[in-house]
Design a protein around this motif. Structure first.
Motif, PDB file in Angstrom:
ATOM      1  N   ALA A  65      16.833   7.260  -5.134  1.00  0.00           N
ATOM      2  CA  ALA A  65      16.239   7.966  -4.006  1.00  0.00           C
ATOM      3  C   ALA A  65      14.753   8.157  -4.170  1.00  0.00           C
ATOM      4  CB  ALA A  65      16.949   9.321  -3.835  1.00  0.00           C
ATOM      5  N   ALA A  66      14.356   8.531  -5.413  1.00  0.00           N
ATOM      6  CA  ALA A  66      12.913   8.703  -5.679  1.00  0.00           C
ATOM      7  C   ALA A  66      12.159   7.406  -5.513  1.00  0.00           C
ATOM      8  CB  ALA A  66      12.731   9.290  -7.077  1.00  0.00           C
ATOM      9  N   SER A  67      12.732   6.336  -6.017  1.00  0.00           N
ATOM     10  CA  SER A  67      12.041   5.033  -5.899  1.00  0.00           C
ATOM     11  C   SER A  67      11.934   4.608  -4.453  1.00  0.00           C
ATOM     12  CB  SER A  67      12.783   3.999  -6.735  1.00  0.00           C
ATOM     13  OG  SER A  67      12.234   2.733  -6.569  1.00  0.00           O
ATOM     14  N   SER A  68      12.987   4.850  -3.670  1.00  0.00           N
ATOM     15  CA  SER A  68      12.963   4.460  -2.256  1.00  0.00           C
ATOM     16  C   SER A  68      11.895   5.221  -1.501  1.00  0.00           C
ATOM     17  CB  SER A  68      14.350   4.726  -1.647  1.00  0.00           C
ATOM     18  OG  SER A  68      14.349   4.469  -0.271  1.00  0.00           O
ATOM     19  N   SER A  69      11.765   6.523  -1.849  1.00  0.00           N
ATOM     20  CA  SER A  69      10.738   7.316  -1.161  1.00  0.00           C
ATOM     21  C   SER A  69       9.347   6.823  -1.498  1.00  0.00           C
ATOM     22  CB  SER A  69      10.909   8.785  -1.549  1.00  0.00           C
ATOM     23  OG  SER A  69       9.890   9.569  -0.974  1.00  0.00           O
ATOM     24  N   SER A  70       9.146   6.478  -2.737  1.00  0.00           N
ATOM     25  CA  SER A  70       7.811   5.978  -3.145  1.00  0.00           C
ATOM     26  C   SER A  70       7.492   4.656  -2.481  1.00  0.00           C
ATOM     27  CB  SER A  70       7.755   5.812  -4.667  1.00  0.00           C
ATOM     28  OG  SER A  70       7.981   7.061  -5.293  1.00  0.00           O
ATOM     29  N   ASN A  71       8.476   3.779  -2.342  1.00  0.00           N
ATOM     30  CA  ASN A  71       8.223   2.465  -1.720  1.00  0.00           C
ATOM     31  C   ASN A  71       7.837   2.615  -0.256  1.00  0.00           C
ATOM     32  OD1 ASN A  71       8.773   1.171  -4.086  1.00  0.00           O
ATOM     33  ND2 ASN A  71      10.966   0.867  -3.632  1.00  0.00           N
ATOM     34  N   VAL A  72       8.460   3.569   0.416  1.00  0.00           N
ATOM     35  CA  VAL A  72       8.121   3.768   1.832  1.00  0.00           C
ATOM     36  C   VAL A  72       6.656   4.154   1.984  1.00  0.00           C
ATOM     37  CG1 VAL A  72       8.550   5.208   3.854  1.00  0.00           C
ATOM     38  CG2 VAL A  72      10.469   4.309   2.520  1.00  0.00           C
ATOM     39  N   TRP A  73       6.272   5.091   1.170  1.00  0.00           N
ATOM     40  CA  TRP A  73       4.865   5.526   1.265  1.00  0.00           C
ATOM     41  C   TRP A  73       3.904   4.412   0.843  1.00  0.00           C
ATOM     42  CZ3 TRP A  73       3.478   9.364   3.994  1.00  0.00           C
ATOM     43  CH2 TRP A  73       4.328  10.457   4.195  1.00  0.00           C
ATOM     44  N   LEU A  74       4.326   3.595  -0.084  1.00  0.00           N
ATOM     45  CA  LEU A  74       3.447   2.479  -0.503  1.00  0.00           C
ATOM     46  C   LEU A  74       3.265   1.484   0.617  1.00  0.00           C
ATOM     47  CD1 LEU A  74       1.851   1.097  -2.739  1.00  0.00           C
ATOM     48  CD2 LEU A  74       3.999   0.020  -3.503  1.00  0.00           C
ATOM     49  N   VAL A  75       4.327   1.181   1.340  1.00  0.00           N
ATOM     50  CA  VAL A  75       4.221   0.243   2.483  1.00  0.00           C
ATOM     51  C   VAL A  75       3.312   0.819   3.541  1.00  0.00           C
ATOM     52  CG1 VAL A  75       5.508  -0.834   4.367  1.00  0.00           C
ATOM     53  CG2 VAL A  75       6.435  -0.845   2.052  1.00  0.00           C
ATOM     54  N   VAL A  76       3.464   2.129   3.790  1.00  0.00           N
ATOM     55  CA  VAL A  76       2.605   2.759   4.810  1.00  0.00           C
ATOM     56  C   VAL A  76       1.132   2.666   4.400  1.00  0.00           C
ATOM     57  CG1 VAL A  76       2.033   4.945   5.914  1.00  0.00           C
ATOM     58  CG2 VAL A  76       4.423   4.284   5.625  1.00  0.00           C
ATOM     59  N   ALA A  77       0.882   2.917   3.133  1.00  0.00           N
ATOM     60  CA  ALA A  77      -0.512   2.876   2.650  1.00  0.00           C
ATOM     61  C   ALA A  77      -1.106   1.478   2.770  1.00  0.00           C
ATOM     62  CB  ALA A  77      -0.562   3.370   1.205  1.00  0.00           C
ATOM     63  N   ILE A  78      -0.294   0.458   2.418  1.00  0.00           N
ATOM     64  CA  ILE A  78      -0.802  -0.932   2.501  1.00  0.00           C
ATOM     65  C   ILE A  78      -1.102  -1.285   3.939  1.00  0.00           C
ATOM     66  CG2 ILE A  78      -0.167  -3.341   2.161  1.00  0.00           C
ATOM     67  CD1 ILE A  78       1.415  -2.469  -0.319  1.00  0.00           C
ATOM     68  N   CYS A  79      -0.253  -0.911   4.871  1.00  0.00           N
ATOM     69  CA  CYS A  79      -0.497  -1.215   6.293  1.00  0.00           C
ATOM     70  C   CYS A  79      -1.760  -0.521   6.790  1.00  0.00           C
ATOM     71  CB  CYS A  79       0.729  -0.780   7.120  1.00  0.00           C
ATOM     72  SG  CYS A  79       2.215  -1.762   6.820  1.00  0.00           S
ATOM     73  N   ALA A  80      -1.900   0.734   6.361  1.00  0.00           N
ATOM     74  CA  ALA A  80      -3.101   1.453   6.812  1.00  0.00           C
ATOM     75  C   ALA A  80      -4.370   0.809   6.288  1.00  0.00           C
ATOM     76  CB  ALA A  80      -3.001   2.915   6.365  1.00  0.00           C
ATOM     77  N   VAL A  81      -4.332   0.441   5.015  1.00  0.00           N
ATOM     78  CA  VAL A  81      -5.526  -0.204   4.444  1.00  0.00           C
ATOM     79  C   VAL A  81      -5.824  -1.515   5.125  1.00  0.00           C
ATOM     80  CG1 VAL A  81      -6.448  -1.268   2.355  1.00  0.00           C
ATOM     81  CG2 VAL A  81      -5.314   0.960   2.222  1.00  0.00           C
ATOM     82  N   SER A  82      -4.788  -2.306   5.411  1.00  0.00           N
ATOM     83  CA  SER A  82      -4.990  -3.590   6.097  1.00  0.00           C
ATOM     84  C   SER A  82      -5.591  -3.398   7.475  1.00  0.00           C
ATOM     85  CB  SER A  82      -3.655  -4.338   6.189  1.00  0.00           C
ATOM     86  OG  SER A  82      -3.122  -4.583   4.911  1.00  0.00           O
ATOM     87  N   SER A  83      -5.101  -2.379   8.176  1.00  0.00           N
ATOM     88  CA  SER A  83      -5.639  -2.111   9.520  1.00  0.00           C
ATOM     89  C   SER A  83      -7.111  -1.722   9.459  1.00  0.00           C
ATOM     90  CB  SER A  83      -4.803  -0.993  10.184  1.00  0.00           C
ATOM     91  OG  SER A  83      -3.465  -1.359  10.285  1.00  0.00           O
ATOM     92  N   VAL A  84      -7.409  -0.873   8.487  1.00  0.00           N
ATOM     93  CA  VAL A  84      -8.819  -0.453   8.343  1.00  0.00           C
ATOM     94  C   VAL A  84      -9.716  -1.638   7.998  1.00  0.00           C
ATOM     95  CG1 VAL A  84     -10.382   0.939   6.959  1.00  0.00           C
ATOM     96  CG2 VAL A  84      -8.225   1.913   7.758  1.00  0.00           C
ATOM     97  N   LEU A  85      -9.190  -2.554   7.172  1.00  0.00           N
ATOM     98  CA  LEU A  85      -9.978  -3.736   6.803  1.00  0.00           C
ATOM     99  C   LEU A  85     -10.280  -4.599   8.008  1.00  0.00           C
ATOM    100  CD1 LEU A  85     -11.267  -5.568   4.724  1.00  0.00           C
ATOM    101  CD2 LEU A  85      -9.021  -6.585   4.294  1.00  0.00           C
ATOM    102  N   VAL A  86      -9.282  -4.831   8.826  1.00  0.00           N
ATOM    103  CA  VAL A  86      -9.498  -5.643  10.030  1.00  0.00           C
ATOM    104  C   VAL A  86     -10.497  -4.965  10.945  1.00  0.00           C
ATOM    105  CG1 VAL A  86      -8.381  -6.568  12.111  1.00  0.00           C
ATOM    106  CG2 VAL A  86      -7.237  -6.730   9.891  1.00  0.00           C
ATOM    107  N   LEU A  87     -10.342  -3.637  11.105  1.00  0.00           N
ATOM    108  CA  LEU A  87     -11.257  -2.908  11.974  1.00  0.00           C
ATOM    109  C   LEU A  87     -12.691  -2.963  11.433  1.00  0.00           C
ATOM    110  CD1 LEU A  87     -11.740  -1.061  14.384  1.00  0.00           C
ATOM    111  CD2 LEU A  87     -11.128   0.882  12.923  1.00  0.00           C
ATOM    112  N   ALA A  88     -12.800  -2.912  10.107  1.00  0.00           N
ATOM    113  CA  ALA A  88     -14.128  -2.977   9.487  1.00  0.00           C
ATOM    114  C   ALA A  88     -14.818  -4.315   9.754  1.00  0.00           C
ATOM    115  CB  ALA A  88     -14.009  -2.709   7.993  1.00  0.00           C
TER     116      ALA A  88
END
Length: 846
Positions: free
Chosen positions: A694-717
């Motif tokens: 359960a702990a690992s699953s929760s961490s993976n979700v947040w990691l995916v969200v962070a990667i998507c956010a960073v990618s979006s910011v990069l494209v916008l930049a």
């Protein structure tokens, strides 16, 4: 003498006859008879036999005279033994009788004998002197004047001494002979015509005396009549007018002319003295001198054709008579022109200064040009040198106008030195010139102009009110009031403030000195309230009408490290399993109100010292296990975390983290904090309390969200960067320098730059260095080749845009103070370009 023998023989016969009668022996012999001539036969006269004369020693004895006759040997005849000269023996006595004694020895007897020497005409008349000099004054000796002459004498006697006189022919003289008695004659030279010494200075006459002998003998005497001079002649010049030409550059002492006058008189009457009687013009008295004896006229000064072209000298010649006589001649000296005068240029009228907006054709000056020489030497041509906006126009002969040929610009040339040159036509030609200073007066045709269109000014926050930020200077090439510039702030806008205050006028922050252009702060600046301010400064001149110019000022407030880090409340959560080594158990969150380097935080474990079971990420603030927990570690761990910024000096805050091992599936986190420190609590479940999946699953979700956010910011930049390159930038943030680039570590703290940062780069690796650059809108720096490490791949295009501020060699000239410059450059030197290679993802913050 042979012609005289006949009479002589007769005379002897007479003497003998006389002697016989008188009883005395007398002989007569002519003078100058030859030696051996028989004067008489003494034996016969004395009655001796022929042989007795020698036997009885018959001889003649002279009485006090030399023996001129003697007895000849055996014959006993009386013969002439030496030269007989009656004039010598008897002079003028007549008759000339010589008494002789004839001595006869055995027996001794003396017989007187008288010898008469008879005269012959053997002497010509003789004058006392061969020449007779007579002096007669001309003119003053009147005709009829008589001059006595000495007559001649004749040594002979009788008829041989009877003299008659004759005078050689002359129209001026005759001979007058007077005979007071028979034995004396008086001679007179008589003047028959007046004498003129200048016609015949000397008369030579011959006076001849003739005797009465047969043949007649004559004697002569030269009569020299010298005509004495009287001052009856004035000196006479060879020319009545002497015409002379001399160049005006003749040297002093040059011979002008030699006049010549002659006086036929003699002595002082004929000695001529020269003098300059009159000068025309009178100034010639200082230029000419004459030798009184030779008549040479010489220069004693300098001629000047331009002053006098002709001199007339009246020359007087005077003798030394009493009274002196004189005559005159004229010397006309023509002075010839030489090219000895350069043209002269005079400014007769000058209208200066010339307004710079004067129209073409404006007359600046009136000039007069002249040359005192004549002919070709006085013909003048004129021009302007050097080529300038001015030219010459001839008004009439010798008069010119200096006129404007081109438009003037006082700001380009404020004054002209015009040289008007003139050259004559002489050989060689001479030149003259006149300099004309033509100042150009100003008109207000130039607006003030700032040296930069945009001034970028860095101001340190918390500066004192009244601190000088920069000096602005606007150049106005006009002069006086037209160029006197005053400054004022032309209201613009202020940037948004952190306090949320809206737009405020620029004059509430800065002010400018009207005269010096000094820009100073009205109040202390707070970076957290105001980061950038753009406004305009207006420069206005004092001309009529006034002109103005504007400059944009971009004021950037440089952050000071005046805020300590502040801890944020911890989020809730926990772990269900005993964490393995490297497991993140907590995250310390802190923010710093400062910006840039001053807000760059780092985290350190302060307690416990040494090798504890936990560690903290240097820049992420994540607390993770350094190793697997053991029972020996105890049920509770206390960590003291220090959060520091990178300011100088740095500021810090502390956080206390309590970690407890608990039983069950729930973990609690508790903590307390304040401004300087805070406490955190982490409950770690005992083995079997939480599900690892359960702990690992929760961490993976947040990691995916962070990667998507960073990618979006990069494209916008990337999109915003491309738009910024193609479109004009905003007023406050526009400029040649790129935006600020900040690189942090893998899960680094970026919250400090949520308001201030322009871009954010996150790279992996907790131990790698970070790069932070603040780049205001500066003028483009000089191109400098940046060092490039060939061992690494080229940085992205976005990173290339931030490389230029790193090679800034010196601060801009408008920085408000060296202190700010040093601080700003020191902060730049803290970072390494190599850190950019670690950036993998970037975010552009607006």
């Amino acid at each position: 003498m042979d012609a005289h023998w006949g009479p002589a023989v007769c005379l002897v016969v007479l003497v003998r006859t006389w002697a016989l009668v008188s009883g005395q022996v007398r002989y007569s012999v002519p003078e100058e008879a030859k030696v051996g001539t028989v004067v008489g036969r003494l034996p016969q006269e004395l009655g001796l036999e022929a042989g007795d004369a020698e036997a009885r020693r018959l001889r003649v004895v002279w009485q006090g005279r030399r023996a001129s006759v003697e007895v000849s040997g055996a014959s006993g005849a009386l013969v002439v033994s030496s030269w007989l000269d009656r004039e010598e023996l008897c002079g003028k006595s007549a008759p000339c009788s010589l008494r002789l004694e004839v001595l006869l020895e055995r027996p001794l007897r003396v017989f007187p004998v008288e010898l008469e020497v008879t005269d012959i005409n053997d002497n010509a008349p003789l004058f006392p002197a061969a020449r007779k000099n007579i002096s007669m004054a001309e003119l003053t000796t009147v005709p009829g004047s008589r001059f006595p002459l000495e007559g001649a004498s004749d040594a002979d006697i009788g008829a041989n001494a009877q003299l008659s006189y004759t005078l050689s022919p002359s129209e001026h003289f005759t001979l007058d002979v007077k005979s007071p008695d028979e034995n004396r004659k008086l001679l007179f030279l008589v003047l028959t015509k007046a004498l003129d010494r200048e016609t015949v200075p000397v008369h030579r006459l011959v006076l001849t005396a003739s005797d009465g002998g047969r043949p007649s003998l004559t004697g002569t005497m030269e009569v020299v009549i010298s005509v004495l001079d009287v001052n009856d002649n004035a000196p006479q010049f060879s020319q009545s007018v002497y015409k002379v030409q001399l160049p005006e550059n003749a040297a002093e002492g040059t011979l002008v002319v030699r006049v010549n006058a002659t006086d036929p008189d003699l002595g002082p009457y004929g000695d001529v003295i020269y003098d300059i009687d009159t000068f025309e013009p009178a100034s010639g008295s200082d230029l000419f001198s004459i030798d009184t004896k030779s008549g040479e006229i010489r220069l004693k000064g300098s001629l000047d054709f331009e002053a006098v072209t002709l001199y007339d000298l009246q020359i007087k010649a005077m003798d030394k008579g009493l009274p002196p006589l004189s005559s005159h001649c004229s010397v006309e000296l023509e002075v010839l022109d030489v090219n000895d005068n350069a043209p002269e240029v005079w400014v007769t009228s000058l209208s200066v200064p010339v307004p710079e907006d004067a129209s073409v054709g404006t007359v600046v000056a009136l000039l007069s040009v002249s040359d005192r020489d004549s002919g070709a030497n006085g013909r003048v041509r004129c021009w302007v040198w050097p080529p300038s906006p001015f030219g010459l126009e001839s008004r009439f002969a010798g008069s010119y106008s200096l006129v404007l040929r081109e438009a003037l610009d006082r700001e380009r040339v404020s004054a002209y030195e015009v040289e008007v040159r003139a050259e004559d036509g002489g050989q060689p030609s001479l030149r003259g010139s006149r300099g004309v200073h033509v100042p150009v007066s100003d008109v207000n045709d130039n607006a003030p102009s700032f040296s930069q269109a945009v001034y970028t000014v860095l101001a340190r926050e918390n500066n004192a009110a009244g601190a000088e930020l920069a000096r602005l200077w606007a150049r106005d090439p006009d002069e006086a009031e037209n160029g006197r510039v005053s400054y004022s702030v032309w209201e613009g806008g202020a940037g948004a403030t952190s306090s949320g205050v809206g737009w405020r006028p620029a004059s509430s922050y800065v002010s400018v000195d009207a005269e010096s252009g000094r820009l100073w702060a009205v109040q202390p600046l707070d970076y957290e309230e105001l980061q950038a301010l753009q406004f305009e400064v207006r420069a206005v001149d004092a001309g009529e009408p006034p002109l103005f110019g504007n400059a944009t000022v971009q004021l950037f407030v440089v952050d000071e490290n005046d805020n300590a880090p502040a801890l944020l409340p911890p989020p809730g959560g926990g772990l269900g399993l005993v964490p393995p080594a490297g497991q993140v158990v907590a995250k310390i969150r802190a923010v710093d109100a400062d910006s840039g380097y001053n807000a760059w935080l780092r985290y350190e474990v302060w307690e416990p010292r040494g090798k504890g079971p936990f560690r903290v990420g240097l820049y992420s603030g994540e607390v993770s296990t350094a190793r697997a927990l053991e029972e020996a570690d105890g049920p509770r761990q206390r960590l003291v975390i220090v959060v520091r910024d990178h300011g100088e000096p740095s500021r810090s805050a502390t956080a206390t983290l309590s970690v407890s091992l608990v039983e069950g599936g729930e973990a609690a986190l508790s903590g307390a904090g304040s401004q300087s420190s805070s406490g955190l609590g982490v409950l770690l479940p005992a083995e079997g309390g939480f599900s690892a999946g359960a702990a690992s699953s929760s961490s993976n979700v947040w990691l995916v969200v962070a990667i998507c956010a960073v990618s979006s910011v990069l494209v916008l930049a990337l999109v915003l960067y491309g738009a910024a390159r193609c479109a004009p930038r905003a007023a406050v943030l526009s400029g040649p320098a790129p935006a600020t680039l900040v690189c942090a570590s893998e899960v680094g703290s970026w919250s400090y730059s949520q308001r201030q940062s322009r871009s954010l780069c996150v790279a992996e690796g907790a131990g790698k260095s970070d790069l932070m650059v603040f780049s205001p809108n500066l003028p483009p720096p000089p191109a400098v080749a940046a060092a490039k490490d060939t061992s690494h791949p080229e940085p992205s295009a976005l990173l290339d845009t931030v490389s230029s501020p790193l090679v800034l060699s010196s601060p801009p000239p408008f920085f408000p103070s060296n202190e700010i410059n040093a601080s700003f450059l020191a902060s730049l030197q803290h970072f390494h370009l190599s850190s950019l290679e670690d950036c993998k993802t970037c975010r552009l913050w607006s």
